[in-house]
Design an enzyme around this catalytic site. Sequence first.
Site, PDB file in Angstrom:
ATOM      1  N   SER A 203       0.246  -1.213   0.112  1.00 27.10           N
ATOM      2  CA  SER A 203      -0.116  -0.127   0.120  1.00 27.10           C
ATOM      3  C   SER A 203       1.304   1.087   0.539  1.00 27.10           C
ATOM      4  O   SER A 203       0.330   2.601   0.438  1.00 27.10           O
ATOM      5  CB  SER A 203      -0.367  -0.093   1.517  1.00 27.10           C
ATOM      6  OG  SER A 203      -0.202   0.097   2.665  1.00 27.10           O
ATOM      7  N   ASP A 204       2.280   1.272   0.122  1.00 25.98           N
ATOM      8  CA  ASP A 204       2.892   1.990   0.709  1.00 25.98           C
ATOM      9  C   ASP A 204       4.810   1.521   0.059  1.00 25.98           C
ATOM     10  O   ASP A 204       4.888  -0.033   0.057  1.00 25.98           O
ATOM     11  CB  ASP A 204       2.364   2.776   1.551  1.00 25.98           C
ATOM     12  CG  ASP A 204       2.967   2.026   3.225  1.00 25.98           C
ATOM     13  OD1 ASP A 204       3.659   2.731   3.420  1.00 25.98           O
ATOM     14  OD2 ASP A 204       2.154   1.980   3.493  1.00 25.98           O
TER      15      ASP A 204
END
Length: 234
Positions: A203-204
């Site tokens: 997600s990051d």
Amino acid sequence: MTAHINAQPTDFAETVIMPGDPLRAKYIAETYLTDAVEVTNVRNMLGYTGYYQGQRISVMGHGMGISSMVLYGHELINFFGVKRIIRIGSLGATQQHVEMRDVILAQAAGTDSPTNAKRSSGYHMATSATFSLLHKAYTKANEKGISVKVGNVFSGDLYYDPDEDMIPALERFGVLGIDMEVAGLYGLAHQQGIESLAILTVSDHCLTGEETTAQERQLSFNNMIELALETALN
């Protein structure tokens, strides 16, 4: 029924899929399961049991961090007869070749948490996924055309960790990414003799600073959710 799970002893299936976010558990139950019933809601840590392709499956949130993961996992195993836990959740990438929205199968997990050592007389035991589940997830991903990477992850105790040397160290050791729960789940599973696997979505990115949007996260998380459900089938 326990202090943290207000379900009856037979309310949970033997296989439980566990996202960190209880609202994601609700989303999975409402979107993918048939005849889903809410079986626990203490502290809004929602849990449901229903059917996926005719097989009884449960889904429940586990909160954030190893302590929360281990608390709920311990009670599910010891009070509700759970035999298999599949964690799904987000991951911060720590390798350049790991890309945003990649699905990661965590074959093993390191940690800076003392939790696992406390349950093993101070020794640092290896914590790894159940191979049969890992192999099944990898096979199912190939069948469904979902690109996955298999490798080691690291479960940190602090989300806002002041140690500036951590990410470079993880990169040097080939660790694919960092979360906050996998090592706790795997350590608990080894101690209790159950099966476990973590399927994660990037997600990051800890090296590039990239982050996913809410829409991108939803789409890529659906791939992870569907892979977990397929892996859970007997």
